[in-house]
Each structure stands twice: as structure tokens, then as C-alpha cells.
Design a protein around this motif. Structure first.
Motif, mmCIF file in Angstrom:
data_model
loop_
_atom_site.group_PDB
_atom_site.id
_atom_site.type_symbol
_atom_site.label_atom_id
_atom_site.label_comp_id
_atom_site.label_asym_id
_atom_site.label_seq_id
_atom_site.Cartn_x
_atom_site.Cartn_y
_atom_site.Cartn_z
ATOM 1 N N ASN A 1 0.287 -4.513 7.302
ATOM 2 C CA ASN A 1 0.487 -4.610 5.852
ATOM 3 C C ASN A 1 1.955 -4.479 5.448
ATOM 4 O O ASN A 1 2.269 -4.083 4.333
ATOM 5 C CB ASN A 1 -0.362 -3.559 5.124
ATOM 6 C CG ASN A 1 0.022 -2.137 5.506
ATOM 7 O OD1 ASN A 1 0.960 -1.922 6.273
ATOM 8 N ND2 ASN A 1 -0.698 -1.166 4.976
ATOM 9 N N ILE B 1 2.787 -7.412 2.105
ATOM 10 C CA ILE B 1 1.609 -7.661 1.276
ATOM 11 C C ILE B 1 2.006 -8.613 0.146
ATOM 12 O O ILE B 1 2.924 -8.322 -0.618
ATOM 13 C CB ILE B 1 1.051 -6.359 0.685
ATOM 14 C CG1 ILE B 1 0.595 -5.429 1.815
ATOM 15 C CG2 ILE B 1 -0.100 -6.646 -0.265
ATOM 16 C CD1 ILE B 1 0.073 -4.089 1.324
ATOM 17 N N ASP C 1 -5.022 -9.340 7.351
ATOM 18 C CA ASP C 1 -4.995 -8.073 6.619
ATOM 19 C C ASP C 1 -5.239 -8.327 5.131
ATOM 20 O O ASP C 1 -6.020 -7.622 4.492
ATOM 21 C CB ASP C 1 -3.640 -7.395 6.825
ATOM 22 C CG ASP C 1 -3.501 -6.106 6.030
ATOM 23 O OD1 ASP C 1 -4.266 -5.158 6.296
ATOM 24 O OD2 ASP C 1 -2.628 -6.056 5.151
#
Length: 447
Positions: A210, A213, A317
Motif C-alpha cells: 500500500n 494508494i 491491494d
């Protein structure tokens, strides 16, 4: 005096003959590596690996090859201590070791371990060994090199076994949600979502899955003035009005190994290359066009495979965080029950666009190796019945790959744009963090 000259000449002749013997190694060429990587791609297609898993199949063998070759080329640096968890590989302890031969054999062993159809890899090895024998390889060189390659392979496998892949094989399936904006299985196979725990795989250059993001998808709304509704209708209208050129672009970059065909009561899969396989194919094309030697070709494959691997981890993710509904599902439910996308929708959540992420990351990697404005003809899909396409740069190809998802009707525009952003971030990080070249220069040959 004559005696002194005799002994000197005898010693010199002995030294020279030994040096010749020690330095003689059977030549291993870039074409051998291209052949091996092509065989790996062919097997991933045959074994129907998912796109994320296929990226793992490419990256570990590529790194094994690179690490061995870097031992004999001082202009390249080891990735040990740079790539997450990788320790220095063993040193050869036998002067008969051919490092080039060992590099490809370590790749072969590692690839064979990661696929199912081992016999197809063994066929490649048999043909390659015959070729090396025709080039003058003897048994001692083969045995010494194979023994060293096996040690390297074991080292790479021990590292790979710590990446959480085996643990994710027993984790739970992605649960279906009753929320109207969450992903649902799509026709015709209505498969369960693949690799919902891929963000738990150890990254290579990224600090974490992550690290980058993207902005969240637009808030789900069927209000006609909302951004989500407008982008949904864009997908609907683009597909309804798609022309021949856009259909060809969509098909060229489809790269969906899960395409299902239904004839009566019979359902069967059409085997296709994965997105990562397509970009490894571009790496091969570029290396051949550049006339890159074995070391530089290995560099191209390795950098591309790391970009693909980390790109998939970062993308997956986000996919299971946002868990966004696919255009096909919501359009059929609310707009037009008879509408269908140009391409078959793959079995995982929509946001972000995987091809947008990994294509951008891979294009960045190849640009680092071969430079910008590198023109090439992409013939990767010819064996799947599609014509070649010409591109003026790797980035141009990646941009077309990203937009193909809109033409295909499987992604909203925001997933594409944020996917490009995500892929760019991955590519930038790999460039900045991983130091492949000892002199920090990029040797490129423009075409």
C-alpha cells in the motif's frame, strides 16, 4: 643457456595451454535466454496461470539469471541487499563453471519449480544441451556449471519460499457483499475473485503493498449528474459505438487467460497470454532489436519482471480495498440488460485497472534500459491470431494498453487514469531505488 631457454619455453607453453583451457567456456548467447523466456511464457499460457501468479513465475528466474551474470560483469551490480529479502548468492567454487551456462540453468530450474508442465521445460533443456554440445561443451563444464546453478537455484527458492505465496494458497476466498457498489462475479463463468490476498505477497522494491494508494474511485451513485454515473455511461456508449480500430486495440491487449467459451452445454477456455507475459514478450522484442548481449537482455527481463511483480501487488491491494463493481454488472442491472462489453470481464474487482498499472510500470523499466523513442513492432499476439502493432516508444504502447480497457468495456476511465498514476509511481521507485548499473549510466541503442 639452451637449457634455460628450453625450460622457459616449456613453462610458457604449459602456462599458456592451461590458461587457454581455463578460459575456454562454451558461448551462451542472448538468443538462448530469449528461447528460455519464451518457453516459460508458453507454459504459463498452457497451465492457465492468473496474471499475478504469472508475474511471480517471471521474476524469480529472471533475478536468478541476473545475479549469476552480474558476477562476471563489473558494470552491473548485484540486487542483493537492494531487493527485499535477497541475500548474496553463493560464489562458484570450481574453475570449470561457465557462469553464462549456470545463469540460464538456474533460471531453468527455478522456472520449472514454479510451473506445472515440467515436461515442457525438460524438452527445452534437452534441445538446449544438444545445442551447447554442438558449440563444443564438454561433460566437465556442464557438470560444474549445473552443480553451481543448482546451489543458486536453492538459494533463490529459499528466498522465494518466504514471500507468503504458500500461505495465501490456504487463505479464505473473497466474500461476496450485499452492497450495491461492490464487485460480483461476471458472466459467462461467474468465477470467484482471483488472488484476494495478493497484497500479502512480499514486495520486491516497494516498501509495502500500500505504498502508493491511488485516489479512491468515484462514489457510487446512479444520480445522472454524479461522476460515477457519467463514467458508467461513458463505458456503455464507447462500447456501443466502438469501431474496428478500437476493437482491434481491445483484443490486442486483452491478455485474459480466463476467457470462457460456451457452446450448448459445453464450456471451455481459450488460452491467452497474461499481461505480464505480453510485456516480457516486448522485452524480448526490444532486446533482439537492440542486438543486446546476454547480460543486457537479462537486465531488461529482470527490471521488467520486478516492475510487473510489484505493479500487480500494488494494484491488487487496491482492487480488494475498493472492491468496486464492474461496468458489465451495473449496466446490465440498471441501464441495458442486453449490453455486453467488447471483451469478456476478468474475474476480480474493477479498481484500479491492472493493465494500466503494470503496463506503465513495465514501460518505465524498458525505457530505462533501451531509452525513450524506441520504435518497435509488437508481434507478441501473432501466435494468438492477432496482427502486429507498431509503437514509437514503450510509453506509447503502455498508454494504448491502458485505454484498451475502456474500449473493451471492462474498466471505467478513473480506474485507467489512477492505474497509470500507480504504475508510474512503481516505475519511478524501481528506477530510484534499485541500482543495476555500476556506473549509473544507461547504455541504449535507439532504433
Amino acid at each position: 643457456m639452451k637449457s634455460t631457454v628450453f625450460y622457459f619455453l616449456a613453462f610458457f607453453g604449459f602456462f599458456f595451454s592451461c590458461t587457454q583451457s581455463e578460459n575456454h567456456k562454451t558461448p551462451v548467447e542472448a538468443k538462448d535466454l530469449h528461447s528460455l523466456m519464451q518457453r516459460v511464457t508458453d507454459v504459463t499460457v498452457h497451465d492457465i496461470f492468473s496474471p499475478p501468479v504469472a508475474s511471480r513465475v517471471y521474476v524469480y528466474p529472471s533475478i536468478a539469471t541476473y545475479e549469476v551474470l552480474a558476477k562476471q560483469d563489473s558494470s552491473y551490480k548485484s540486487l542483493a541487499g537492494q531487493v527485499n529479502g535477497l541475500q548474496p548468492i553463493p560464489n562458484p567454487d570450481n574453475e570449470n563453471v561457465n557462469l553464462q551456462l549456470a545463469a540460464l540453468y538456474a533460471n531453468y530450474l527455478t522456472s520449472k519449480m514454479l510451473i506445472f508442465s515440467e515436461e515442457k521445460m525438460e524438452e527445452w533443456l534437452s534441445d538446449w544441451k544438444t545445442e551447447l554440445e554442438n558449440r563444443g561443451m564438454d561433460d566437465d563444464e556442464w557438470e560444474s556449471s549445473v552443480n553451481y546453478a543448482t546451489k543458486v537455484h536453492q538459494h533463490i527458492v529459499a528466498w522465494a519460499n518466504e514471500d507468503n505465496y504458500k500461505e495465501t494458497r490456504t487463505m479464505s476466498k473473497h466474500p461476496l457483499s450485499d452492497k450495491s457498489h461492490h464487485w460480483e462475479p461476471t458472466p459467462p463463468a461467474y468465477m470467484a475473485a482471483i488472488e484476494p490476498h495478493w497484497n500479502k505477497i512480499r514486495t520486491f522494491a516497494l516498501d509495502s503493498a500500500n505504498q502508493f494508494i491511488p485516489q479512491p474511485p468515484y462514489e457510487f451513485s446512479l444520480d445522472e449528474s454524479s461522476p460515477f454515473y457519467k463514467e458508467m455511461m461513458e463505458v456503455y456508449n464507447v462500447v456501443k459505438g466502438v469501431d474496428k480500430e478500437k476493437k482491434e486495440i481491445a483484443s490486442f491487449w486483452d491478455c485474459n487467460p480466463y476467457v470462457m467459451n460456451i457452446t450448448g452445454h459445453v464450456m471451455f477456455a481459450t488460452k491467452k497470454i497474461t499481461p505480464g507475459g505480453h510485456w516480457m514478450g516486448i522485452a524480448k522484442i526490444a532486446s533482439m532489436l537492440d542486438e543486446a548481449d546476454l547480460m543486457k537482455s537479462s537486465y531488461a527481463y529482470t527490471k521488467t519482471s520486478i516492475a510487473l511483480a510489484d505493479g500487480f501487488i500494488a494494484c491488487w491491494d487496491e482492487k480488494y480495498r475498493s472492491n468496486l463493481i464492474r461496468p458489465e454488472t451495473i449496466i446490465n442491472r440498471k441501464i441495458d440488460n442486453d449490453w455486453s462489453p467488447t471483451l469478456q470481464t476478468p474475474p476480480f474487482p474493477e479498481y484500479t485497472s491492472g493493465h494500466s498499472v503494470i503496463s506503465t510500470a513495465a514501460a518505465n523499466a524498458l525505457t530505462d534500459v533501451y531509452g525513450d523513442n524506441f520504435s518497435f513492432v509488437d508481434s507478441t499476439e501473432v501466435k494468438f491470431g492477432l496482427p502486429s502493432r507498431k509503437f514509437n516508444s514503450f510509453m506509447e504502447a503502455s498508454q494504448e494498453a491502458a485505454m484498451s480497457r475502456l474500449y473493451g468495456g471492462i474498466h471505467y476511465r478513473r480506474a485507467i487514469e489512477e492505474g497509470i498514476w500507480q504504475g508510474q509511481k512503481v516505475g519511478d521507485l524501481i528506477r530510484e531505488k534499485l541500482d543495476f548499473k555500476s556506473n549509473n549510466t544507461i547504455a541504449s541503442k535507439q532504433k
